[in-house]
Write a protein that holds these residues in place. Sequence first.
Motif, PDB file in Angstrom:
ATOM      1  N   ALA A   1       4.240  -8.881  21.026  1.00 56.88           N
ATOM      2  CA  ALA A   1       3.439  -9.599  22.018  1.00 56.88           C
ATOM      3  C   ALA A   1       3.194  -8.750  23.255  1.00 56.88           C
ATOM      4  N   ARG A   2       4.149  -7.892  23.589  1.00 58.55           N
ATOM      5  CA  ARG A   2       4.003  -7.074  24.801  1.00 58.55           C
ATOM      6  C   ARG A   2       3.241  -5.784  24.541  1.00 58.55           C
ATOM      7  N   LEU A   3       3.508  -5.136  23.407  1.00 57.08           N
ATOM      8  CA  LEU A   3       2.893  -3.842  23.129  1.00 57.08           C
ATOM      9  C   LEU A   3       1.692  -3.930  22.208  1.00 57.08           C
ATOM     10  N   GLY A   4       1.477  -5.103  21.567  1.00 55.49           N
ATOM     11  CA  GLY A   4       0.412  -5.235  20.585  1.00 55.49           C
ATOM     12  C   GLY A   4       0.991  -5.233  19.178  1.00 55.49           C
ATOM     13  N   GLU A   5       0.540  -6.177  18.367  1.00 49.30           N
ATOM     14  CA  GLU A   5       1.079  -6.295  17.016  1.00 49.30           C
ATOM     15  C   GLU A   5       0.826  -5.044  16.185  1.00 49.30           C
ATOM     16  N   GLN A   6      -0.281  -4.340  16.477  1.00 48.96           N
ATOM     17  CA  GLN A   6      -0.596  -3.151  15.693  1.00 48.96           C
ATOM     18  C   GLN A   6       0.372  -2.010  15.973  1.00 48.96           C
ATOM     19  N   ASN A   7       1.216  -2.134  16.992  1.00 50.08           N
ATOM     20  CA  ASN A   7       2.167  -1.080  17.329  1.00 50.08           C
ATOM     21  C   ASN A   7       3.581  -1.360  16.835  1.00 50.08           C
ATOM     22  N   VAL A   8       3.808  -2.490  16.194  1.00 51.81           N
ATOM     23  CA  VAL A   8       5.115  -2.810  15.610  1.00 51.81           C
ATOM     24  C   VAL A   8       4.933  -2.815  14.102  1.00 51.81           C
ATOM     25  N   LEU A   9       5.342  -1.747  13.461  1.00 59.40           N
ATOM     26  CA  LEU A   9       5.046  -1.536  12.046  1.00 59.40           C
ATOM     27  C   LEU A   9       6.325  -1.546  11.217  1.00 59.40           C
ATOM     28  N   GLN A  10       6.164  -1.856   9.950  1.00 58.53           N
ATOM     29  CA  GLN A  10       7.259  -1.805   8.988  1.00 58.53           C
ATOM     30  C   GLN A  10       6.800  -1.017   7.777  1.00 58.53           C
ATOM     31  N   LEU A  11       7.697  -0.178   7.260  1.00 57.21           N
ATOM     32  CA  LEU A  11       7.369   0.648   6.099  1.00 57.21           C
ATOM     33  C   LEU A  11       7.587  -0.140   4.815  1.00 57.21           C
ATOM     34  N   PHE A  12       6.662   0.031   3.861  1.00 55.78           N
ATOM     35  CA  PHE A  12       6.738  -0.632   2.571  1.00 55.78           C
ATOM     36  C   PHE A  12       6.586   0.392   1.466  1.00 55.78           C
ATOM     37  N   VAL A  13       7.397   0.244   0.436  1.00 52.46           N
ATOM     38  CA  VAL A  13       7.265   1.064  -0.757  1.00 52.46           C
ATOM     39  C   VAL A  13       6.197   0.447  -1.642  1.00 52.46           C
ATOM     40  N   GLU A  14       5.219   1.264  -2.047  1.00 49.67           N
ATOM     41  CA  GLU A  14       4.110   0.777  -2.854  1.00 49.67           C
ATOM     42  C   GLU A  14       4.272   1.220  -4.310  1.00 49.67           C
ATOM     43  N   ASP A  15       3.587   0.523  -5.180  1.00 48.87           N
ATOM     44  CA  ASP A  15       3.663   0.800  -6.611  1.00 48.87           C
ATOM     45  C   ASP A  15       2.646   1.876  -6.971  1.00 48.87           C
ATOM     46  N   ASP A  16       2.918   3.103  -6.540  1.00 44.79           N
ATOM     47  CA  ASP A  16       1.996   4.199  -6.785  1.00 44.79           C
ATOM     48  C   ASP A  16       2.782   5.494  -6.799  1.00 44.79           C
ATOM     49  N   HIS A  17       2.515   6.362  -7.773  1.00 41.83           N
ATOM     50  CA  HIS A  17       3.235   7.631  -7.882  1.00 41.83           C
ATOM     51  C   HIS A  17       2.649   8.709  -6.978  1.00 41.83           C
ATOM     52  N   ARG A  18       1.428   8.542  -6.505  1.00 37.01           N
ATOM     53  CA  ARG A  18       0.853   9.543  -5.620  1.00 37.01           C
ATOM     54  C   ARG A  18       1.587   9.513  -4.283  1.00 37.01           C
ATOM     55  N   PRO A  19       2.129  10.635  -3.814  1.00 41.71           N
ATOM     56  CA  PRO A  19       2.964  10.620  -2.604  1.00 41.71           C
ATOM     57  C   PRO A  19       2.253  10.033  -1.391  1.00 41.71           C
ATOM     58  N   GLU A  20       0.966  10.344  -1.216  1.00 38.01           N
ATOM     59  CA  GLU A  20       0.258   9.862  -0.033  1.00 38.01           C
ATOM     60  C   GLU A  20       0.013   8.360  -0.068  1.00 38.01           C
ATOM     61  N   LEU A  21       0.181   7.720  -1.242  1.00 33.18           N
ATOM     62  CA  LEU A  21      -0.026   6.280  -1.375  1.00 33.18           C
ATOM     63  C   LEU A  21       1.241   5.544  -1.768  1.00 33.18           C
ATOM     64  N   ALA A  22       2.369   6.232  -1.833  1.00 36.27           N
ATOM     65  CA  ALA A  22       3.613   5.612  -2.272  1.00 36.27           C
ATOM     66  C   ALA A  22       4.281   4.792  -1.179  1.00 36.27           C
ATOM     67  N   MET A  23       3.801   4.876   0.052  1.00 38.69           N
ATOM     68  CA  MET A  23       4.380   4.123   1.155  1.00 38.69           C
ATOM     69  C   MET A  23       3.263   3.731   2.107  1.00 38.69           C
ATOM     70  N   SER A  24       3.397   2.573   2.718  1.00 37.28           N
ATOM     71  CA  SER A  24       2.400   2.112   3.684  1.00 37.28           C
ATOM     72  C   SER A  24       3.114   1.497   4.874  1.00 37.28           C
ATOM     73  N   ALA A  25       2.436   1.468   5.991  1.00 42.96           N
ATOM     74  CA  ALA A  25       2.948   0.855   7.218  1.00 42.96           C
ATOM     75  C   ALA A  25       2.052  -0.313   7.571  1.00 42.96           C
ATOM     76  N   ARG A  26       2.660  -1.499   7.704  1.00 40.03           N
ATOM     77  CA  ARG A  26       1.895  -2.703   8.034  1.00 40.03           C
ATOM     78  C   ARG A  26       2.491  -3.360   9.266  1.00 40.03           C
TER      79      ARG A  26
END
Length: 357
Positions: free
Chosen positions: A211-236
Amino acid sequence: VLKETTLARVLDSLPVTLAPFAAQHDHALTQIGCATLGDLRRLPRDGIVRRFGDGVLGWLAQARGEAPDPRVWFAAPPSFHASLELQARVESAEALLFAARRLVMQLAGWLAAQHAALSGFELRLEHELASRHAPRTSTLTIAWASPSRDAEHLLWLLRERLNQTELAAPVIGLALVASQVSEYAAPTDTLFPMAEAAEASLGQLFERIGARLGEQNVLQLFVEDDHRPELAMSARPYRESGAKRARRPRKAGKPQQEAGASAPVQSAFDLPEVPLPTQPRPAWLLEKPLKLATRGDRPVYRRPLKTLTRTERIESGWWDGEGVGRDYYVAADDQGRMFWLYRERIGGQWYLQGLFG
């Protein structure tokens, strides 16, 4: 009316137009000279049934207390709506918090009575038309990750949002609308702290930071179902993870899960248990793979590199048009610095993908 005889006398004197069926049979009642409920009651019962149906006699009996008259239990509306007219025009968003506190406390009381919680609400501002181009109304949407009915927490989030809001015109009225209502299970009191309580407090902390810094600045890392390294993790944003959103949908052409099977959901604070790769992975991936020059069939990144591991092949992405065919290696230079690089199966070009610490 304190006696049954008085009730009957008062009811007989009332006009028949008060009855719920009077509008439907208005012409027939006028033709037979039936002006009061007493006139209607004195008519032959067979004639009433033949002219107006069975419901008239039943309604008269319930009105006189001669037949049960069950009432439907009151059901509160599934959503909350409360408005407040301000005593003076307000030109500062921060000054609106004093008036909005009253609406939030009403909302908290309504949620407690409903045994419910919510994950967001709208604060609608009614503006004074001070200029031609000023909007008549505007809306502030406040949302958070886990359903809550804590008035202090909701007020804190609202205060931070108002501090970052610039009013388009002076405000003369407020309205609070809440429709994202869900059931609320009160936490069980325990002698020792539980992990669920710690997770809830951390969730509120992240919501306040967002709420103070903006929701887009509080991220969590997620493991994705993809073997390509650049797509194997995402931040939401954390708010999306708090809503336990499933992993992103597969693109067209990728094999789908069986019908009825639900996609696994990552917990808010725990990474899923996944098998470790056969070869080490760097902690730092480049945003975009860096094309490397070669010297005597050896890749060069400032200095010639020597591969240290056997080939690890990653071949994936055929379903979305971004297919890759790569042979990965862990390499090092003559100063002991280690790198993660790959060679394209088609073309043989070397690329640097990541760096080891």
